[in-house]
Motif scaffolding. Structure first.
Motif, short mmCIF file in Angstrom:
data_model
loop_
_atom_site.label_atom_id
_atom_site.label_comp_id
_atom_site.label_asym_id
_atom_site.label_seq_id
_atom_site.Cartn_x
_atom_site.Cartn_y
_atom_site.Cartn_z
N GLY A 179 10.51 27.30 -37.19
CA GLY A 179 10.58 28.68 -37.65
C GLY A 179 9.92 29.64 -36.68
O GLY A 179 10.44 30.74 -36.42
N TRP A 180 8.78 29.23 -36.11
CA TRP A 180 8.08 30.09 -35.16
C TRP A 180 8.94 30.37 -33.93
O TRP A 180 9.04 31.52 -33.47
N PHE A 181 9.57 29.34 -33.38
CA PHE A 181 10.42 29.54 -32.22
C PHE A 181 11.66 30.36 -32.56
O PHE A 181 12.16 31.10 -31.72
N ALA A 239 7.21 13.02 -46.17
CA ALA A 239 7.89 14.24 -46.63
C ALA A 239 7.10 15.48 -46.21
O ALA A 239 7.68 16.48 -45.77
N ILE A 240 5.78 15.42 -46.31
CA ILE A 240 4.95 16.55 -45.89
C ILE A 240 5.08 16.77 -44.39
O ILE A 240 5.19 17.91 -43.92
N VAL A 241 5.07 15.70 -43.62
CA VAL A 241 5.21 15.83 -42.16
C VAL A 241 6.53 16.51 -41.81
O VAL A 241 6.57 17.41 -40.97
N LEU A 242 7.62 16.10 -42.45
CA LEU A 242 8.91 16.73 -42.18
C LEU A 242 8.88 18.21 -42.54
O LEU A 242 9.48 19.03 -41.84
N GLN A 243 8.18 18.56 -43.61
CA GLN A 243 8.10 19.96 -44.00
C GLN A 243 7.26 20.77 -43.02
O GLN A 243 7.59 21.91 -42.69
N LEU A 244 6.19 20.18 -42.55
CA LEU A 244 5.34 20.88 -41.59
C LEU A 244 6.05 21.05 -40.24
O LEU A 244 5.70 21.96 -39.47
N MET A 245 7.04 20.20 -39.96
CA MET A 245 7.82 20.36 -38.73
C MET A 245 8.66 21.64 -38.76
O MET A 245 9.07 22.14 -37.72
N LEU A 246 8.86 22.20 -39.96
CA LEU A 246 9.60 23.45 -40.05
C LEU A 246 8.79 24.64 -39.53
O LEU A 246 9.36 25.67 -39.19
N LEU A 247 7.46 24.49 -39.46
CA LEU A 247 6.63 25.60 -38.98
C LEU A 247 6.90 25.93 -37.50
O LEU A 247 7.18 27.09 -37.18
N PRO A 248 6.83 24.97 -36.59
CA PRO A 248 7.14 25.34 -35.20
C PRO A 248 8.61 25.72 -35.00
O PRO A 248 8.92 26.59 -34.19
N ILE A 267 11.63 32.80 -34.76
CA ILE A 267 11.11 34.17 -34.79
C ILE A 267 10.98 34.70 -33.37
O ILE A 267 11.38 35.84 -33.08
N GLN A 268 10.45 33.90 -32.47
CA GLN A 268 10.29 34.32 -31.08
C GLN A 268 11.63 34.60 -30.41
O GLN A 268 11.71 35.42 -29.50
N ALA A 269 12.68 33.92 -30.87
CA ALA A 269 14.01 34.10 -30.29
C ALA A 269 14.79 35.23 -30.96
O ALA A 269 15.97 35.42 -30.66
N GLY A 270 14.14 35.95 -31.87
CA GLY A 270 14.81 37.06 -32.54
C GLY A 270 15.57 36.67 -33.79
O GLY A 270 16.38 37.44 -34.29
N LEU A 271 15.34 35.47 -34.28
CA LEU A 271 16.00 35.02 -35.51
C LEU A 271 15.02 34.94 -36.66
O LEU A 271 14.98 33.97 -37.42
N GLY A 272 14.20 35.99 -36.80
CA GLY A 272 13.20 36.02 -37.86
C GLY A 272 13.79 35.91 -39.24
O GLY A 272 13.17 35.34 -40.15
N TRP A 273 15.01 36.41 -39.42
CA TRP A 273 15.67 36.33 -40.72
C TRP A 273 15.89 34.88 -41.16
O TRP A 273 16.03 34.61 -42.35
N LEU A 274 15.90 33.96 -40.21
CA LEU A 274 16.05 32.54 -40.53
C LEU A 274 14.73 31.79 -40.38
O LEU A 274 14.42 30.90 -41.17
N GLY A 275 13.92 32.17 -39.39
CA GLY A 275 12.66 31.49 -39.13
C GLY A 275 11.64 31.65 -40.23
O GLY A 275 10.98 30.69 -40.63
N VAL A 276 11.50 32.87 -40.75
CA VAL A 276 10.50 33.12 -41.80
C VAL A 276 10.83 32.34 -43.07
O VAL A 276 9.95 31.66 -43.62
N PRO A 277 12.08 32.36 -43.57
CA PRO A 277 12.38 31.55 -44.75
C PRO A 277 12.20 30.05 -44.52
O PRO A 277 11.76 29.33 -45.42
N LEU A 278 12.50 29.56 -43.31
CA LEU A 278 12.30 28.14 -43.02
C LEU A 278 10.82 27.78 -43.09
O LEU A 278 10.45 26.73 -43.65
N MET A 279 9.98 28.64 -42.53
CA MET A 279 8.54 28.38 -42.59
C MET A 279 8.05 28.43 -44.03
O MET A 279 7.25 27.57 -44.45
N ALA A 280 8.52 29.40 -44.80
CA ALA A 280 8.13 29.50 -46.21
C ALA A 280 8.60 28.28 -47.00
O ALA A 280 7.87 27.76 -47.86
N LEU A 281 9.81 27.81 -46.71
CA LEU A 281 10.33 26.62 -47.39
C LEU A 281 9.46 25.40 -47.09
O LEU A 281 9.09 24.65 -47.99
#
Length: 129
Positions: A91-93, A80-89, A95-109
């Motif tokens: 979310g980062w991508f 479960a932790i591994v699946l959650q940590l997969m949200l970091l990259p 943000i890089q693609a201009g979807l920070g409004w979705l990437g930041v909450p995904l990383m926080a989740l």
């Protein structure tokens, strides 16, 4: 029948709820992918089915991990932790693609659920202490 006398800690309950919410969200994406696969006029069928199967598998895995954690199966915490940590990259991508409004909450989740899973009450409830 045995009844566990210790109540499930709030941190574990919220982690399970959030895992199940993720499973529902990924399941809805999978349903949309199935519809897209069926209605597409031209497609690479093998790739489309692979992506759809991956989404279905992700939804099932998230739901099953939440259920196992609710039953206090310690072995479900690491996947479960591994699946959650997969949200970091992911979310980062985003943000890089201009979807920070979705990437930041995904990383926080992802970080939030990982924190809930390693918090002391959850660790005790899963028998790691």
């Amino acid at each position: 029948m045995t009844i566990d006398s210790a109540p499930i800690p709030v941190t574990l309950r919220w982690a399970v709820r959030l895992l199940w919410a993720e499973a529902v969200a990924v399941g809805l994406i999978a349903a949309w992918l199935v519809w897209a696969d069926i209605t597409a006029t031209t497609t690479d069928l093998a790739s489309a089915l692979l992506v759809t199967a991956f989404a279905i598998g992700g939804a099932v895995a998230l739901w099953a991990l939440g259920r196992a954690l609710l039953r206090r199966r310690a072995g479900a915490r690491a996947p479960a932790i591994v699946l959650q940590l997969m949200l970091l990259p992911i979310g980062w991508f985003m943000i890089q693609a201009g979807l920070g409004w979705l990437g930041v909450p995904l990383m926080a989740l992802g970080l939030g659920i990982a924190w809930l899973l390693v918090s002391p009450p959850t660790t005790r409830a899963l028998g790691f202490e």
